[in-house]
Write an enzyme that holds these catalytic residues in place. Structure first.
Site: not given
Ligand code: SIN
Length: 489
Positions: A156, A255, A289, A467
């Site tokens: 993604n 994550e 996410c 992270e």
């Molecule tokens: C993710 O969807 O895993 C991370 C998205 C983000 O860093 O904004």
């Protein structure tokens, strides 16, 4: 269409050489907007994974022995080159992942920002001298690179989730093996080409592309030289990796899934709340996410929000991300479309009202792509799938609530704990609610929380480790305590 499309056929990066897989296997990469093949990449074997571990292992002493300043310089140069190539890398990303080109270029900038941020952190990996208990001793605390690291990255955000792991690994003095998702290997290769062109020594970063994620994981987790693994992906796979890590007690960062609540109190700035909700929910067509996945609105403003949201979502243009003005690209594959539709149809069957959307889009030039209409559902309840599971698609389901207490209870009623959002103009409430939400990341009066300088990560079944931010580098370092005896006073 804004840009000319060219096919890319990539290779593995092992010990500074771009090579084919042993045995010559390859697999195709498909454009989710058209179904066309846009390139291919090697299908690595177990021998290739071992060769990548050998290369990372051979490069380790030189890299962790280099000065932090020299590592920082290479990280900054990598950031510059990634930025210079934003047009090219963004195009590759749109072609294999589907997100609109401006969003893809924005992600490349986001990816560069991790390299830059961790260049700074490389220079600040201080230790400590602690006052001793025994006056004859001296107590030193050192921070050292953990060793060879592996990054297993998602489709993604194929650029930024990689540099979010590689940046701190390189800054700390670790060497790495990257395994990108099989849907998006071309962006990963393009980022690594920039890092390599920046002058990073051979073997410091290595790339393995493979259709067999299980085989790659078994090799990485089974090799004692790999001391750290960072994974972004589903909670289901994350749990499997925790089990795999047990044998050698490997350091892990995970994550995992999120199921973010987005709460709008009736004292909020309504226009801003709706705009932020759209920014959060429909970013990357709902495939993040940290996307809002359950929307709770206080009853006094509920109808108003449903209406405004419906009107604004109706204006979102769906299409091939290369076309100007497109806000919502395709979903990654057909299964993702099926899941979004299953959540919508289940909600409707259980009594939710469809405000807008609610269908696959296949007409005209959307034919052949994985498109789903941006959708708003009114009256979502806790027995519906969309309320319980992460949709990972462009669907917003709204539920009314009455009190602050109820909003907090609803928001926390999940096994996930990555991101949560809420809107209020009452600053005492803002602090109260932020403290009580059981999440690793809180967006208060904003729908966009991602930034290289902030610690990103979840609680509960959304994973562990952070992270980004000042603590992001700790995931790639160990703390060593040295007790020097017999020094005297
Ligand atoms: C993710 O969807 O895993 C991370 C998205 C983000 O860093 O904004």
């Amino acid at each position: 269409m804004a840009t000319t499309v060219t096919r890319r056929d990539e290779r593995l990066l092992i010990g500074g050489e771009w090579v084919d897989a042993t045995g010559g296997g390859r697999f195709d990469v498909t454009n989710p907007a058209t179904g066309e093949i846009v390139g291919s990449t090697p299908d690595a074997t177990a021998d290739d994974v071992r060769a990548a571990i050998d290369a990372a292992s051979d490069a380790l002493e030189g890299w962790r022995g280099a000065t932090a300043l020299s590592r920082a310089r290479l990280l900054r140069r990598s950031a510059d080159l990634i930025r210079e190539r934003a047009g090219e890398i963004g195009l590759i990303m749109t072609l294999e992942q589907g997100k609109p080109l401006p969003e893809a270029k924005g992600e490349v900038e986001y990816a560069a920002s991790f390299m830059e941020w961790f260049a700074g952190e490389a220079e600040r990996t201080y230790g400590q001298i602690v006052p001793p208990m025994n006056p004859a001793n001296r107590v030193l605390v050192m921070r050292q690179a953990v060793g060879v690291a592996a990054a297993i990255t998602p489709w993604n955000f194929p650029a930024a989730m990689m540099t979010r792991k590689l940046g701190p690994a390189m800054a700390a003095g670790c060497t790495s093996i990257v395994k990108p998702a099989s849907a998006t290997p071309l962006t990963a290769a393009a980022i690594l080409r920039a890092i390599e062109d920046a002058g990073v020594p051979k073997g410091v970063v290595n790339l393995i592309t493979s259709r067999s994620a299980g085989m790659v994981s078994r090799e990485l987790f089974g090799d004692r030289r790999v001391r750290k693994i960072s994974f972004t992906g589903s909670t289901e796979v994350g749990k499997e990796l925790i089990r795999l890590s047990a044998d050698q007690v490997k350091k892990l960062s995970l994550e995992l899934g999120g199921h973010a609540p987005f709460v709008i109190f009736d004292d909020a700035d309504i226009d801003d709340a709706v705009d932020q909700l759209i920014a959060s929910k429909f970013r990357n067509a709902g495939q993040t996410c940290v996307c809002a996945n359950r929307v709770y609105v206080q009853r006094g403003v509920y109808q108003q929000i449903v209406e405004r949201l419906g009107q604004k979502v109706a204006r979102l243009v769906v299409g091939n991300g290369l076309r100007d003005g497109v806000a919502i690209g395709p979903l990654i594959d057909d299964r993702a479309v099926d899941k979004a539709d299953e959540h919508v149809q289940d909600a409707i069957a259980r009594g939710a009202r469809l405000v807008i959307g609610g269908e696959r889009l296949t007409a005209g030039d959307l034919k052949g792509g994985n498109f789903y209409a941006p959708t708003v559902l009114d009256g979502v309840t806790d027995e519906m799938l969309i309320y319980r599971e992460e949709t990972f698609g462009p669907v917003a389901g709204l539920t009314p609530f009455d009190t602050e207490e109820q909003a907090i209870a609803y928001a926390n009623d999940t096994v996930y704990g990555l991101a949560a959002y809420f809107h209020t103009r009452d600053y005492a409430r803002l602090l109260r609610v932020a403290e009580r939400l059981d999440y690793g990341i809180i967006g208060a009066n904003t729908g966009i929380i991602s930034a290289a300088n902030a610690p990103f990560g979840g609680v509960k079944e959304s994973g562990y480790g952070r992270e980004g931010g000042a603590v992001g580098i700790d995931e790639y370092m160990t703390v060593k305590y040295v007790c020097v005896g017999g020094v005297g006073q």
